[in-house]
Design an enzyme around this catalytic site. Structure first.
Site, PDB file in Angstrom:
ATOM      1  N   HIS A 157      14.224  32.634  23.656  1.00 29.71           N
ATOM      2  CA  HIS A 157      14.218  33.451  24.873  1.00 29.71           C
ATOM      3  C   HIS A 157      14.631  34.885  24.553  1.00 29.71           C
ATOM      4  O   HIS A 157      14.057  35.849  25.067  1.00 29.71           O
ATOM      5  CB  HIS A 157      15.166  32.813  25.892  1.00 29.71           C
ATOM      6  CG  HIS A 157      15.413  33.628  27.111  1.00 29.71           C
ATOM      7  ND1 HIS A 157      16.581  34.351  27.299  1.00 29.71           N
ATOM      8  CD2 HIS A 157      14.658  33.857  28.212  1.00 29.71           C
ATOM      9  CE1 HIS A 157      16.529  34.976  28.455  1.00 29.71           C
ATOM     10  NE2 HIS A 157      15.373  34.703  29.037  1.00 29.71           N
ATOM     11  N   GLU A 176      11.761  36.677  22.994  1.00 37.36           N
ATOM     12  CA  GLU A 176      10.768  37.049  24.016  1.00 37.36           C
ATOM     13  C   GLU A 176      11.134  38.386  24.665  1.00 37.36           C
ATOM     14  O   GLU A 176      10.289  39.271  24.814  1.00 37.36           O
ATOM     15  CB  GLU A 176      10.690  35.950  25.075  1.00 37.36           C
ATOM     16  CG  GLU A 176       9.845  36.302  26.290  1.00 37.36           C
ATOM     17  CD  GLU A 176      10.482  35.876  27.591  1.00 37.36           C
ATOM     18  OE1 GLU A 176      10.574  36.712  28.523  1.00 37.36           O
ATOM     19  OE2 GLU A 176      10.918  34.708  27.692  1.00 37.36           O
ATOM     20  N   HIS A 177      12.416  38.543  25.026  1.00 37.01           N
ATOM     21  CA  HIS A 177      12.879  39.796  25.628  1.00 37.01           C
ATOM     22  C   HIS A 177      12.652  40.979  24.688  1.00 37.01           C
ATOM     23  O   HIS A 177      12.163  42.030  25.095  1.00 37.01           O
ATOM     24  CB  HIS A 177      14.376  39.698  25.941  1.00 37.01           C
ATOM     25  CG  HIS A 177      14.672  39.105  27.276  1.00 37.01           C
ATOM     26  ND1 HIS A 177      15.454  39.742  28.216  1.00 37.01           N
ATOM     27  CD2 HIS A 177      14.291  37.932  27.846  1.00 37.01           C
ATOM     28  CE1 HIS A 177      15.556  38.987  29.296  1.00 37.01           C
ATOM     29  NE2 HIS A 177      14.867  37.877  29.089  1.00 37.01           N
ATOM     30  N   GLU A 182      22.008  37.652  32.856  1.00 40.74           N
ATOM     31  CA  GLU A 182      20.996  36.688  33.310  1.00 40.74           C
ATOM     32  C   GLU A 182      21.568  35.268  33.302  1.00 40.74           C
ATOM     33  O   GLU A 182      21.350  34.489  34.239  1.00 40.74           O
ATOM     34  CB  GLU A 182      19.770  36.767  32.399  1.00 40.74           C
ATOM     35  CG  GLU A 182      18.602  35.901  32.843  1.00 40.74           C
ATOM     36  CD  GLU A 182      17.386  36.043  31.935  1.00 40.74           C
ATOM     37  OE1 GLU A 182      16.578  35.103  31.901  1.00 40.74           O
ATOM     38  OE2 GLU A 182      17.243  37.086  31.265  1.00 40.74           O
TER      39      GLU A 182
END
Length: 427
Positions: free
Chosen positions: A67, A70-71, A142
């Protein structure tokens, strides 16, 4: 370029595996104003332990790194890729799941330019120590946000209750502690291992010229150099058949409790056609019992055990699977007891020919309606492709299912040791 027409869907799919290993699917739908593109790698949050490309020993990377990666791919040395897409009239996004990471866009113009931007930014990583440290703060926020969301806590709480060792029980974003351990070198290791074209799929559907699009993609890939792909070696721990925790309770500041029943499904022994049949039967049987038209749904509703938040979903993947049935409920104990009793009782029931034919027709109807969505087609095609299944073969497979297969599935579906309950209770 291979061309295949599927009369059931009135669709023609063009496929080619390029010299560097990238598999490209083009599905023209010229009646659409929009075009949707998705560039996906067969790499998700569960891929924590593996042998890096060029090495011999396996390593375990920090939780949440897929993840995090991905960012970071959207941020380049001198610009942000979202700005590029915006200038070209496109809406861009990305997601990381347990098993894949995907980058996507939708647009009504500048399609070729947007396709090139999609491919180029994913294949041009830039990570600096400074930007990695900055991202840790963003993702920490987040994670905290998801920690405060009852729906997400109910989902992950049920997953954690079902799975003892499998990394599917780890939040996709990781933890605040785990992401602080991520380094620039970790990101490059994961990128170089899993983002090779051989491990990736590009799917474009919508309004474009097929030949022109394939030429653009080929020329783009031929201008780049990739080393030959080595065999990917991923490692997963042994997972027991039974659930990890029978009853899992989480206290949160909520006004109404939530309760979810999880069924720990198994998929590791299935491949190809057998995998698809189990996937279809799980969906069809769950819908038969729990859709709004079903008698059991009406029973739960009349007993005031559920409200409009009631849902059910099922997932089958290559080495794990699960089914979830949940709702907001004022009486989680009574709700879970009733659902558990109904599930266990299914082993003593069977469908009639009429019921099963109705289930098959409903499933085909749902599928045909979904095929009006470019996003659905592309995402579902990639999901099944990684399991060796062609999305467009699904209708013939549904039609070929026999009543005895459905009844055998139902009668062997539920074992009490594979059932877990997660309750989100008011503090």
């Amino acid at each position: 370029m291979n061309k295949q027409t599927y009369n059931e869907f009135a669709e023609t799919l063009y496929t080619e595996k390029l010299d560097n290993g990238l598999t490209v699917f083009l599905l023209p739908k010229n009646e659409m104003a929009k075009t949707y593109g998705i560039f996906s790698t067969n790499y998700g949050s569960i891929d924590q332990t593996f042998v890096p490309i060029g090495q011999k020993e396996k390593i375990t990377v920090p939780e949440g790194i897929a993840h995090f990666l991905e960012h970071k791919l959207f941020e380049k040395e001198d610009h942000d890729v979202f700005t590029d897409f915006g200038k070209q009239g496109a809406s861009a996004n990305a997601f990381t799941s347990f098993t894949k990471t995907a980058y996507l866009f939708s647009a009504t113009n500048h399609i070729e330019k947007n396709v090139k931007t999609l491919i180029d930014f994913v294949q041009d990583p830039y990570f600096s120590e400074q930007s990695v440290e900055k991202e840790k703060g963003i993702i920490s926020q987040e994670i905290k946000m998801y920690d405060d969301q009852p729906d997400w806590q109910a989902f992950m709480g049920t997953i954690k209750a079902m799975f003892k060792n499998h990394p599917v029980n780890i939040d996709i974003a990781g933890t605040i502690e785990s992401i602080t351990q991520i380094t620039k070198d970790d990101l490059y290791t994961c990128y170089n291992t899993f983002y090779h074209p051989e491990n990736m799929t590009l799917f474009i559907t919508g309004n474009f010229e097929v030949e022109k699009m394939m030429e653009l993609i080929k020329a783009n890939q031929e201008s780049k150099k990739f080393e030959k792909m080595e065999e990917l070696k991923r490692d997963f721990p042994e997972e027991p058949k039974e659930v990890a925790i029978k009853e899992h309770k989480i206290n949160m500041p909520i006004s109404i409790p939530k309760c979810t029943i999880g069924i720990k499904e198994s998929s590791s022994e299935l491949h190809g056609d057998e995998f698809l049949k189990k996937d279809l039967l799980q969906n069809m049987v769950l819908d038969h019992y729990y859709s709004k038209g079903g008698s059991f749904y009406q029973e739960l509703y009349q007993d005031k055990l559920i409200d409009g938040s009631f849902y059910f979903e099922t997932t089958l993947d290559k080495n794990f699977g699960y089914t979830l049935i949940g709702s907001n409920t004022e009486n989680p104990d009574k709700f879970s007891k009733k659902v558990m009793e109904q599930l266990i009782s299914t082993s003593n029931t069977s469908l009639t020919e009429e019921e099963f034919n109705r289930m098959k027709k409903k499933k085909i109807g749902q599928l045909l309606r979904s095929m009006n969505s470019l996003e659905y087609i592309a995402n579902k095609y990639i999901h099944y492709h990684t399991s060796g299944i062609n999305l467009f073969d699904i209708i013939p497979t549904i039609q070929s299912l026999h009543l005895n297969e459905a009844n055998s599935f139902i009668q062997n579906w539920i074992e009490e040791e594979r059932l877990a309950i997660c309750t989100i209770a008011a503090e």
